[in-house]
Design a protein around this motif. Structure first.
Motif, PDB file in Angstrom:
ATOM      1  N   VAL A   1       0.839   6.465   0.183  1.00 60.56           N
ATOM      2  CA  VAL A   1       0.521   5.105  -0.276  1.00 60.56           C
ATOM      3  C   VAL A   1      -0.616   4.534   0.571  1.00 60.56           C
ATOM      4  N   TYR A   2      -0.491   4.656   1.891  1.00 62.29           N
ATOM      5  CA  TYR A   2      -1.556   4.179   2.780  1.00 62.29           C
ATOM      6  C   TYR A   2      -2.859   4.957   2.541  1.00 62.29           C
ATOM      7  N   ASP A   3      -2.769   6.287   2.385  1.00 63.07           N
ATOM      8  CA  ASP A   3      -3.969   7.108   2.173  1.00 63.07           C
ATOM      9  C   ASP A   3      -4.716   6.716   0.904  1.00 63.07           C
ATOM     10  N   GLU A   4      -3.979   6.247  -0.102  1.00 65.07           N
ATOM     11  CA  GLU A   4      -4.613   5.823  -1.359  1.00 65.07           C
ATOM     12  C   GLU A   4      -5.122   4.385  -1.291  1.00 65.07           C
ATOM     13  N   GLY A   5      -4.990   3.764  -0.113  1.00 62.08           N
ATOM     14  CA  GLY A   5      -5.483   2.395   0.066  1.00 62.08           C
ATOM     15  C   GLY A   5      -4.630   1.342  -0.593  1.00 62.08           C
ATOM     16  N   MET A   6      -3.386   1.673  -0.891  1.00 64.44           N
ATOM     17  CA  MET A   6      -2.500   0.727  -1.554  1.00 64.44           C
ATOM     18  C   MET A   6      -1.653  -0.021  -0.531  1.00 64.44           C
ATOM     19  N   ASN A   7      -1.160  -1.165  -0.923  1.00 62.85           N
ATOM     20  CA  ASN A   7      -0.296  -1.995  -0.096  1.00 62.85           C
ATOM     21  C   ASN A   7       1.150  -1.574  -0.366  1.00 62.85           C
ATOM     22  N   PRO A   8       1.843  -0.990   0.605  1.00 59.71           N
ATOM     23  CA  PRO A   8       3.195  -0.490   0.369  1.00 59.71           C
ATOM     24  C   PRO A   8       4.169  -1.559  -0.126  1.00 59.71           C
TER      25      PRO A   8
ATOM     26  N   CYS B   1       7.357  -1.159 -13.565  1.00 59.45           N
ATOM     27  CA  CYS B   1       6.524  -2.213 -14.150  1.00 59.45           C
ATOM     28  C   CYS B   1       5.860  -3.084 -13.081  1.00 59.45           C
ATOM     29  N   ALA B   2       6.528  -3.269 -11.946  1.00 61.99           N
ATOM     30  CA  ALA B   2       6.020  -4.142 -10.881  1.00 61.99           C
ATOM     31  C   ALA B   2       5.127  -3.415  -9.880  1.00 61.99           C
ATOM     32  N   GLY B   3       4.909  -2.125 -10.072  1.00 61.74           N
ATOM     33  CA  GLY B   3       4.030  -1.386  -9.172  1.00 61.74           C
ATOM     34  C   GLY B   3       4.658  -1.027  -7.838  1.00 61.74           C
ATOM     35  N   VAL B   4       5.971  -0.895  -7.802  1.00 60.89           N
ATOM     36  CA  VAL B   4       6.662  -0.522  -6.566  1.00 60.89           C
ATOM     37  C   VAL B   4       6.264   0.901  -6.178  1.00 60.89           C
ATOM     38  N   SER B   5       6.041   1.116  -4.890  1.00 61.05           N
ATOM     39  CA  SER B   5       5.623   2.433  -4.391  1.00 61.05           C
ATOM     40  C   SER B   5       6.728   3.467  -4.546  1.00 61.05           C
ATOM     41  N   ALA B   6       7.968   3.082  -4.254  1.00 58.52           N
ATOM     42  CA  ALA B   6       9.120   3.986  -4.368  1.00 58.52           C
ATOM     43  C   ALA B   6      10.394   3.183  -4.228  1.00 58.52           C
TER      44      ALA B   6
ATOM     45  N   ASP C   1       6.658 -14.529   2.839  1.00 61.23           N
ATOM     46  CA  ASP C   1       5.350 -13.948   2.542  1.00 61.23           C
ATOM     47  C   ASP C   1       5.527 -12.462   2.235  1.00 61.23           C
ATOM     48  N   TYR C   2       5.151 -12.069   1.034  1.00 57.08           N
ATOM     49  CA  TYR C   2       5.271 -10.683   0.587  1.00 57.08           C
ATOM     50  C   TYR C   2       3.908 -10.032   0.366  1.00 57.08           C
TER      51      TYR C   2
ATOM     52  N   ILE D   1      13.775 -10.500 -10.158  1.00 52.13           N
ATOM     53  CA  ILE D   1      13.234 -11.777  -9.672  1.00 52.13           C
ATOM     54  C   ILE D   1      12.461 -11.555  -8.385  1.00 52.13           C
ATOM     55  N   MET D   2      13.060 -10.814  -7.459  1.00 50.98           N
ATOM     56  CA  MET D   2      12.419 -10.558  -6.164  1.00 50.98           C
ATOM     57  C   MET D   2      11.128  -9.755  -6.321  1.00 50.98           C
ATOM     58  N   MET D   3      11.162  -8.714  -7.131  1.00 48.12           N
ATOM     59  CA  MET D   3       9.967  -7.881  -7.304  1.00 48.12           C
ATOM     60  C   MET D   3       8.815  -8.672  -7.896  1.00 48.12           C
ATOM     61  N   TYR D   4       9.126  -9.528  -8.853  1.00 49.63           N
ATOM     62  CA  TYR D   4       8.039 -10.278  -9.469  1.00 49.63           C
ATOM     63  C   TYR D   4       7.558 -11.444  -8.611  1.00 49.63           C
ATOM     64  N   GLU D   5       8.313 -11.846  -7.620  1.00 48.20           N
ATOM     65  CA  GLU D   5       7.777 -12.777  -6.624  1.00 48.20           C
ATOM     66  C   GLU D   5       6.746 -12.056  -5.764  1.00 48.20           C
ATOM     67  N   VAL D   6       7.015 -10.805  -5.422  1.00 45.19           N
ATOM     68  CA  VAL D   6       6.029 -10.010  -4.683  1.00 45.19           C
ATOM     69  C   VAL D   6       4.764  -9.872  -5.527  1.00 45.19           C
ATOM     70  N   VAL D   7       4.911  -9.515  -6.790  1.00 39.71           N
ATOM     71  CA  VAL D   7       3.761  -9.371  -7.680  1.00 39.71           C
ATOM     72  C   VAL D   7       2.989 -10.686  -7.765  1.00 39.71           C
ATOM     73  N   ARG D   8       3.690 -11.795  -7.964  1.00 38.48           N
ATOM     74  CA  ARG D   8       3.029 -13.102  -8.085  1.00 38.48           C
ATOM     75  C   ARG D   8       2.211 -13.417  -6.850  1.00 38.48           C
ATOM     76  N   GLN D   9       2.835 -13.255  -5.672  1.00 38.11           N
ATOM     77  CA  GLN D   9       2.122 -13.581  -4.440  1.00 38.11           C
ATOM     78  C   GLN D   9       0.920 -12.669  -4.218  1.00 38.11           C
ATOM     79  N   ARG D  10       1.070 -11.398  -4.529  1.00 37.78           N
ATOM     80  CA  ARG D  10      -0.043 -10.473  -4.326  1.00 37.78           C
ATOM     81  C   ARG D  10      -1.189 -10.756  -5.291  1.00 37.78           C
ATOM     82  N   LEU D  11      -0.869 -11.119  -6.533  1.00 34.54           N
ATOM     83  CA  LEU D  11      -1.922 -11.486  -7.475  1.00 34.54           C
ATOM     84  C   LEU D  11      -2.609 -12.781  -7.034  1.00 34.54           C
ATOM     85  N   ASP D  12      -1.833 -13.753  -6.569  1.00 33.19           N
ATOM     86  CA  ASP D  12      -2.414 -14.999  -6.056  1.00 33.19           C
ATOM     87  C   ASP D  12      -3.301 -14.749  -4.841  1.00 33.19           C
ATOM     88  N   ASP D  13      -2.990 -13.690  -4.084  1.00 33.67           N
ATOM     89  CA  ASP D  13      -3.742 -13.323  -2.892  1.00 33.67           C
ATOM     90  C   ASP D  13      -4.989 -12.479  -3.242  1.00 33.67           C
TER      91      ASP D  13
END
Length: 187
Positions: free
Chosen positions: A25-32, A55-60, A123-124, A170-182
């Motif tokens: 995940v880190y090698d691909e430049g993604m945020n874990p 759907c939420a882009g979870v790494s694993a 903060d996620y 609910i929790m996963m999409y809060e992470v998605v929301r915050q990351r998109l806002d960021d």
């Protein structure tokens, strides 16, 4: 191995170790973004969580070898096939896997209805691992000790107990929301 589910054959899940997935995940430049299931045993909840993870882009998703779900045809079917794409890390020691995630830069966030901090106040946007507890007992004491923060989803009804797959969504999409806002894209 294939599972027969109605008229569709579903392939068995390939298991990984956190030590395999996180560096990639880190090698691909993604945020874990990991989801850790502590004692979740219902295969339909597991499938629904996996579907949302994909759907939420979870790494694993991380599960323990013992005292947890297995990937049977019902889990794969409920996941709408997501378990064929989403890495599942099946760990001998959930505590060691969580320690590895933390030591590698992930914040460990426990979710429980017994906590006082609203889930939207955390903060996620950085590397994160969300811990979801079992349907009946929640997060185990051993795993709770490893959390950096604890959050809860407010509940106002008479039941005061969300299904773990709903709470996870609910929790996963809060992470998605915050990351998109960021300004982060979804991995």
């Amino acid at each position: 191995m294939l599972f027969r589910s109605g008229l569709v054959e579903l392939a068995a899940v390939t298991y990984y170790k956190v030590e395999q997935v996180l560096p990639a995940v880190y090698d691909e430049g993604m945020n874990p973004f990991f989801v850790v299931l502590d004692g979740v045993t219902d295969v339909r909840n597991f499938g629904a969580i996996a579907r949302t993870c994909d759907c939420a882009g979870v790494s694993a998703v991380v599960i323990p070898e013992k005292g947890s779900v297995t990937d049977n045809g019902d889990a794969v079917k409920t996941s709408a096939g997501a378990l064929n794409y989403l890495p599942v890390c099946r760990e001998r020691s959930l505590q060691e896997a969580i320690k590895y995630l933390r030591d590698s830069g992930c914040r460990i966030i426990g979710t429980s209805d017994k906590n006082s901090v609203n889930y939207t106040r955390e903060d996620y946007t950085g590397p994160v691992a969300l811990i979801l507890g079992s349907e009946g007992k929640g997060i185990s004491r051993e795993v709770m000790k490893q959390c950096d923060a604890f959050v809860k989803i407010p509940e106002f009804g008479n039941i005061n107990s969300l299904n773990v797959s709903v709470a996870g969504g609910i929790m996963m999409y809060e992470v998605v929301r915050q990351r998109l806002d960021d300004g982060q894209g979804v991995e």
